[in-house]
Design a protein around this motif. Structure first.
Motif, mmCIF file in Angstrom:
data_model
loop_
_atom_site.group_PDB
_atom_site.id
_atom_site.type_symbol
_atom_site.label_atom_id
_atom_site.label_comp_id
_atom_site.label_asym_id
_atom_site.label_seq_id
_atom_site.Cartn_x
_atom_site.Cartn_y
_atom_site.Cartn_z
ATOM 1 N N GLN A 16 0.847 -1.195 0.000
ATOM 2 C CA GLN A 16 0.000 0.000 0.000
ATOM 3 C C GLN A 16 0.881 1.243 0.000
ATOM 4 O O GLN A 16 1.750 1.394 0.847
ATOM 5 C CB GLN A 16 -0.915 0.030 1.228
ATOM 6 N N TRP A 70 -9.306 2.902 4.363
ATOM 7 C CA TRP A 70 -8.536 3.303 5.531
ATOM 8 C C TRP A 70 -9.204 4.393 6.352
ATOM 9 O O TRP A 70 -8.954 4.512 7.555
ATOM 10 C CB TRP A 70 -7.145 3.764 5.114
ATOM 11 N N LEU A 91 -9.367 0.992 12.229
ATOM 12 C CA LEU A 91 -10.015 1.945 11.333
ATOM 13 C C LEU A 91 -10.713 3.062 12.106
ATOM 14 O O LEU A 91 -10.690 4.221 11.680
ATOM 15 C CB LEU A 91 -10.972 1.211 10.389
ATOM 16 N N ASN A 94 -8.097 5.498 13.001
ATOM 17 C CA ASN A 94 -7.745 6.344 11.851
ATOM 18 C C ASN A 94 -8.709 7.526 11.740
ATOM 19 O O ASN A 94 -8.288 8.664 11.549
ATOM 20 C CB ASN A 94 -7.784 5.552 10.542
#
Length: 135
Positions: A16, A70, A91, A94
């Motif tokens: 990624q 994400w 997540l 995030n």
């Protein structure tokens, strides 16, 4: 603590990109085509260890191109089945960090533009231009 993942998942996640993703490049090309100049992958505030994808320091505008997975896009977010609890926590953290970043920048007098990776470059550039006060 890292989740237990299979080798294929680990390999996929390690590939990624952190910067220069296709949506970021498309946005930057469109902004440049419109005559706008900016900095790339830069921390807007000294000491803030969070880098914006595109930064206009004089105008105090920070642009983030968030990935749907994400950053939990309301349209395209998916929930992993394997290690579901770990991923849900990761997540959610995030998203919480994104809100914390937005608040810190706003407090310092910055305007934050959050774009989703699925937005068309032209539409995204329109939103950035509006934040810059240029139409």
């Amino acid at each position: 603590m890292r989740p237990a993942t299979d080798a294929a998942t680990s390999a996929r996640m390690s590939r990624q990109q952190r910067r220069d993703t296709a949506p970021e490049l498309a946005l930057r090309r469109e902004l440049h085509r419109r005559g706008l100049r900016y900095f790339v992958d830069r921390a807007p505030l000294p000491g803030l260890r969070r880098r914006a994808d595109v930064v206009f320091p004089r105008l105090r505008v920070a642009v983030y191109v968030d990935g749907c997975f994400w950053h939990r896009c309301p349209v395209h977010a998916t929930d992993p089945k394997r290690n579901a609890a770990w991923w849900a926590e990761k997540l959610a953290a995030n998203v919480a960090r994104d809100r914390e970043t937005d608040a810190a920048l706003a407090e310092a007098g910055w305007q934050v533009v959050r774009l989703w990776e699925h937005e068309a470059a032209e539409t995204a550039a329109d939103r950035v231009q509006a934040a810059l006060g240029r139409s």
